[in-house]
Scaffold this motif. Sequence first.
Motif, PDB file in Angstrom:
ATOM      1  N   HIS A 293     -11.458  -8.536  -4.581  1.00  0.00           N
ATOM      2  CA  HIS A 293     -10.975  -8.692  -3.194  1.00  0.00           C
ATOM      3  C   HIS A 293     -11.977  -9.578  -2.468  1.00  0.00           C
ATOM      4  O   HIS A 293     -13.105  -9.158  -2.223  1.00  0.00           O
ATOM      5  CB  HIS A 293     -10.861  -7.309  -2.541  1.00  0.00           C
ATOM      6  CG  HIS A 293     -10.309  -7.336  -1.144  1.00  0.00           C
ATOM      7  ND1 HIS A 293      -9.611  -6.280  -0.593  1.00  0.00           N
ATOM      8  CD2 HIS A 293     -10.345  -8.274  -0.171  1.00  0.00           C
ATOM      9  CE1 HIS A 293      -9.250  -6.575   0.634  1.00  0.00           C
ATOM     10  NE2 HIS A 293      -9.698  -7.778   0.927  1.00  0.00           N
TER      11      HIS A 293
ATOM     12  N   VAL B 226       0.079  -4.178   4.089  1.00  0.00           N
ATOM     13  CA  VAL B 226      -0.067  -2.748   4.343  1.00  0.00           C
ATOM     14  C   VAL B 226       1.329  -2.240   4.752  1.00  0.00           C
ATOM     15  O   VAL B 226       1.935  -2.771   5.692  1.00  0.00           O
ATOM     16  CB  VAL B 226      -1.112  -2.510   5.459  1.00  0.00           C
ATOM     17  CG1 VAL B 226      -1.103  -1.062   5.920  1.00  0.00           C
ATOM     18  CG2 VAL B 226      -2.501  -2.922   4.974  1.00  0.00           C
TER      19      VAL B 226
ATOM     20  N   GLY C 216      -4.931   1.816  -0.732  1.00  0.00           N
ATOM     21  CA  GLY C 216      -5.982   1.064  -0.056  1.00  0.00           C
ATOM     22  C   GLY C 216      -6.812   1.975   0.843  1.00  0.00           C
ATOM     23  O   GLY C 216      -6.307   2.973   1.374  1.00  0.00           O
ATOM     24  N   ASP C 217      -8.072   1.569   1.036  1.00  0.00           N
ATOM     25  CA  ASP C 217      -8.874   2.348   1.987  1.00  0.00           C
ATOM     26  C   ASP C 217      -8.445   2.046   3.417  1.00  0.00           C
ATOM     27  O   ASP C 217      -8.965   2.628   4.376  1.00  0.00           O
ATOM     28  CB  ASP C 217     -10.381   2.153   1.763  1.00  0.00           C
ATOM     29  CG  ASP C 217     -10.826   0.710   1.900  1.00  0.00           C
ATOM     30  OD1 ASP C 217      -9.981  -0.153   2.175  1.00  0.00           O
ATOM     31  OD2 ASP C 217     -12.031   0.446   1.730  1.00  0.00           O
ATOM     32  N   SER C 218      -7.441   1.154   3.572  1.00  0.00           N
ATOM     33  CA  SER C 218      -6.790   0.972   4.875  1.00  0.00           C
ATOM     34  C   SER C 218      -6.223   2.290   5.382  1.00  0.00           C
ATOM     35  O   SER C 218      -5.919   2.427   6.566  1.00  0.00           O
ATOM     36  CB  SER C 218      -5.678  -0.074   4.769  1.00  0.00           C
ATOM     37  OG  SER C 218      -4.803   0.240   3.701  1.00  0.00           O
TER      38      SER C 218
ATOM     39  N   THR D 240       0.844  -1.196   0.000  1.00  0.00           N
ATOM     40  CA  THR D 240       0.000   0.000   0.000  1.00  0.00           C
ATOM     41  C   THR D 240       0.879   1.246   0.000  1.00  0.00           C
ATOM     42  O   THR D 240       1.993   1.261   0.528  1.00  0.00           O
ATOM     43  CB  THR D 240      -0.907   0.042   1.245  1.00  0.00           C
ATOM     44  OG1 THR D 240      -0.089   0.046   2.408  1.00  0.00           O
ATOM     45  CG2 THR D 240      -1.871  -1.124   1.273  1.00  0.00           C
TER      46      THR D 240
ATOM     47  N   ASP E 223      -8.532   1.722  -4.288  1.00  0.00           N
ATOM     48  CA  ASP E 223      -9.739   1.103  -3.721  1.00  0.00           C
ATOM     49  C   ASP E 223     -10.972   1.955  -3.971  1.00  0.00           C
ATOM     50  O   ASP E 223     -10.927   3.182  -3.815  1.00  0.00           O
ATOM     51  CB  ASP E 223      -9.576   0.993  -2.192  1.00  0.00           C
ATOM     52  CG  ASP E 223      -9.285  -0.423  -1.743  1.00  0.00           C
ATOM     53  OD1 ASP E 223      -9.647  -1.374  -2.451  1.00  0.00           O
ATOM     54  OD2 ASP E 223      -8.681  -0.562  -0.659  1.00  0.00           O
TER      55      ASP E 223
ATOM     56  N   TYR F 222       0.167   5.742   0.199  1.00  0.00           N
ATOM     57  CA  TYR F 222      -0.858   6.782   0.327  1.00  0.00           C
ATOM     58  C   TYR F 222      -0.310   8.176   0.039  1.00  0.00           C
ATOM     59  O   TYR F 222      -1.053   9.148   0.108  1.00  0.00           O
ATOM     60  CB  TYR F 222      -1.464   6.768   1.737  1.00  0.00           C
ATOM     61  CG  TYR F 222      -1.747   5.386   2.284  1.00  0.00           C
ATOM     62  CD1 TYR F 222      -2.788   4.617   1.764  1.00  0.00           C
ATOM     63  CD2 TYR F 222      -0.972   4.846   3.305  1.00  0.00           C
ATOM     64  CE1 TYR F 222      -3.047   3.347   2.258  1.00  0.00           C
ATOM     65  CE2 TYR F 222      -1.224   3.586   3.805  1.00  0.00           C
ATOM     66  CZ  TYR F 222      -2.257   2.831   3.278  1.00  0.00           C
ATOM     67  OH  TYR F 222      -2.513   1.577   3.763  1.00  0.00           O
TER      68      TYR F 222
ATOM     69  N   GLU G 239      -7.924 -12.334   1.193  1.00  0.00           N
ATOM     70  CA  GLU G 239      -7.481 -11.902   2.525  1.00  0.00           C
ATOM     71  C   GLU G 239      -7.937 -12.871   3.608  1.00  0.00           C
ATOM     72  O   GLU G 239      -9.099 -13.266   3.672  1.00  0.00           O
ATOM     73  CB  GLU G 239      -8.029 -10.484   2.802  1.00  0.00           C
ATOM     74  CG  GLU G 239      -7.623  -9.965   4.171  1.00  0.00           C
ATOM     75  CD  GLU G 239      -7.786  -8.465   4.339  1.00  0.00           C
ATOM     76  OE1 GLU G 239      -8.162  -7.770   3.369  1.00  0.00           O
ATOM     77  OE2 GLU G 239      -7.519  -7.976   5.457  1.00  0.00           O
TER      78      GLU G 239
ATOM     79  N   VAL H 198       0.578  -9.224  -0.736  1.00  0.00           N
ATOM     80  CA  VAL H 198       0.399  -7.803  -0.448  1.00  0.00           C
ATOM     81  C   VAL H 198       0.421  -7.613   1.064  1.00  0.00           C
ATOM     82  O   VAL H 198      -0.043  -8.472   1.813  1.00  0.00           O
ATOM     83  CB  VAL H 198      -0.925  -7.251  -1.037  1.00  0.00           C
ATOM     84  CG1 VAL H 198      -2.137  -8.040  -0.613  1.00  0.00           C
ATOM     85  CG2 VAL H 198      -1.115  -5.779  -0.679  1.00  0.00           C
TER      86      VAL H 198
ATOM     87  N   LYS I 222      -9.882  -1.265  -7.255  1.00  0.00           N
ATOM     88  CA  LYS I 222     -10.122  -2.532  -6.543  1.00  0.00           C
ATOM     89  C   LYS I 222     -11.499  -2.454  -5.889  1.00  0.00           C
ATOM     90  O   LYS I 222     -11.876  -1.406  -5.375  1.00  0.00           O
ATOM     91  CB  LYS I 222      -9.047  -2.791  -5.487  1.00  0.00           C
ATOM     92  CG  LYS I 222      -9.300  -4.075  -4.691  1.00  0.00           C
ATOM     93  CD  LYS I 222      -8.075  -4.564  -3.937  1.00  0.00           C
ATOM     94  CE  LYS I 222      -7.780  -3.824  -2.663  1.00  0.00           C
ATOM     95  NZ  LYS I 222      -8.856  -3.895  -1.641  1.00  0.00           N
TER      96      LYS I 222
ATOM     97  N   LEU J 145      -0.917  -0.183  -4.057  1.00  0.00           N
ATOM     98  CA  LEU J 145      -2.351  -0.127  -3.763  1.00  0.00           C
ATOM     99  C   LEU J 145      -2.634   1.070  -2.871  1.00  0.00           C
ATOM    100  O   LEU J 145      -2.094   1.170  -1.764  1.00  0.00           O
ATOM    101  CB  LEU J 145      -2.788  -1.416  -3.041  1.00  0.00           C
ATOM    102  CG  LEU J 145      -4.222  -1.393  -2.513  1.00  0.00           C
ATOM    103  CD1 LEU J 145      -5.234  -1.343  -3.662  1.00  0.00           C
ATOM    104  CD2 LEU J 145      -4.488  -2.609  -1.625  1.00  0.00           C
TER     105      LEU J 145
ATOM    106  N   VAL K 286      -7.388 -10.165  -4.911  1.00  0.00           N
ATOM    107  CA  VAL K 286      -6.795 -10.213  -3.564  1.00  0.00           C
ATOM    108  C   VAL K 286      -7.600 -11.214  -2.737  1.00  0.00           C
ATOM    109  O   VAL K 286      -8.834 -11.206  -2.768  1.00  0.00           O
ATOM    110  CB  VAL K 286      -6.853  -8.814  -2.900  1.00  0.00           C
ATOM    111  CG1 VAL K 286      -6.521  -8.904  -1.409  1.00  0.00           C
ATOM    112  CG2 VAL K 286      -5.913  -7.847  -3.607  1.00  0.00           C
TER     113      VAL K 286
ATOM    114  N   ILE L 132      -3.089 -11.884   1.214  1.00  0.00           N
ATOM    115  CA  ILE L 132      -2.701 -11.182   2.447  1.00  0.00           C
ATOM    116  C   ILE L 132      -3.240 -12.072   3.555  1.00  0.00           C
ATOM    117  O   ILE L 132      -4.447 -12.147   3.779  1.00  0.00           O
ATOM    118  CB  ILE L 132      -3.209  -9.724   2.483  1.00  0.00           C
ATOM    119  CG1 ILE L 132      -2.932  -9.102   3.851  1.00  0.00           C
ATOM    120  CG2 ILE L 132      -4.677  -9.573   2.088  1.00  0.00           C
ATOM    121  CD1 ILE L 132      -2.941  -7.570   3.854  1.00  0.00           C
TER     122      ILE L 132
HETATM  123  O1  KIV Z   1      -7.088  -1.349   1.888  1.00  0.00           O
HETATM  124  C1  KIV Z   1      -6.111  -2.121   1.813  1.00  0.00           C
HETATM  125  O2  KIV Z   1      -4.984  -1.783   2.185  1.00  0.00           O
HETATM  126  C2  KIV Z   1      -6.330  -3.457   1.296  1.00  0.00           C
HETATM  127  C3  KIV Z   1      -5.253  -4.468   1.500  1.00  0.00           C
HETATM  128  C4  KIV Z   1      -5.360  -4.993   2.880  1.00  0.00           C
HETATM  129  C5  KIV Z   1      -5.276  -5.542   0.486  1.00  0.00           C
HETATM  130  O3  KIV Z   1      -7.359  -3.737   0.754  1.00  0.00           O
END
Ligand code: KIV
Length: 269
Positions: free
Chosen positions: A145, A219, A51-53, A30, A91, A32, A186, A217, A121, A49, A184, A207
Amino acid sequence: MSTPPQTQGRVTVRTLRTMRHDQQPITMLTAYDFPTAEILDAAGVDVLLVGDSLGMVVAGHPDTLSVTVEQMIYHGEMVARAARRAMVVIDLPFPEGSRRPQRTLDVAAKILKATSAQAVKLEGGVEQAERIACLVGAGIPVMGHIGLQPQSVHVDGGYGVKRDVDAIVADAEAIEQAGAFAIVIECVSREIGRAVTGALTVPTIGIGAGPDVSGQVLVTHDLIGLYGGHRAKFVRRLADVRGEMRRAAEEFVGAVQSRDYPNDGESFR
Ligand code: KIV
């Protein structure tokens, strides 16, 4: 005809397909922000990625649900601007992946136009097939995912390991058929990771899904030890950036308080 400049050397859906075919492991992390994306891209990570993480590891929320389309665009644009080689995937935040297909398509197109990323994604299995087909039909590459889907944390009642092999394989097959270029997986057992990968021709990126998948993958904030929250069993922590940042900040505080900083060499004349 020569290759258009924007695809020269860039990891594409075709690259990932070839990597799966050649059994060459795919790497995804990931990102950002611009400097992180620059570093990961230079390190040879294949897919970045957004990611919305980020709702959890950047914004400090307990889950990913509060993340907005505007935030994904803000972060996605920085990452896409930094990435030279890596494919950038963004995402679709909650609840955009569950809207009417045309609405999901509009949001995905808006994100890709605003960021210049290469793909989106979308979390979910069988129930997402129609939406994925709609996006792919309009020319938008979609990464699926399945397994644990963080946007459904409240329906599931937590972040546990997913164990229903038949349902997970059915999800994987449905979204592959709908046109997802990679999936993906998970938080499933290594056996399920292997079963899903064996049932598909597109790359699987795990993951917490064991080693028998096409790629892995994590984070990045987990990998580098920047996130201070829960650490899952599958996380391999390869740096202590949190500790190192704290040390530098404490040293700064000490240097200012003792009037050691700034010294003569750090001052203008
Ligand atoms: O949002 C994210 O970081 C993810 C990963 C955990 C694959 O979807």
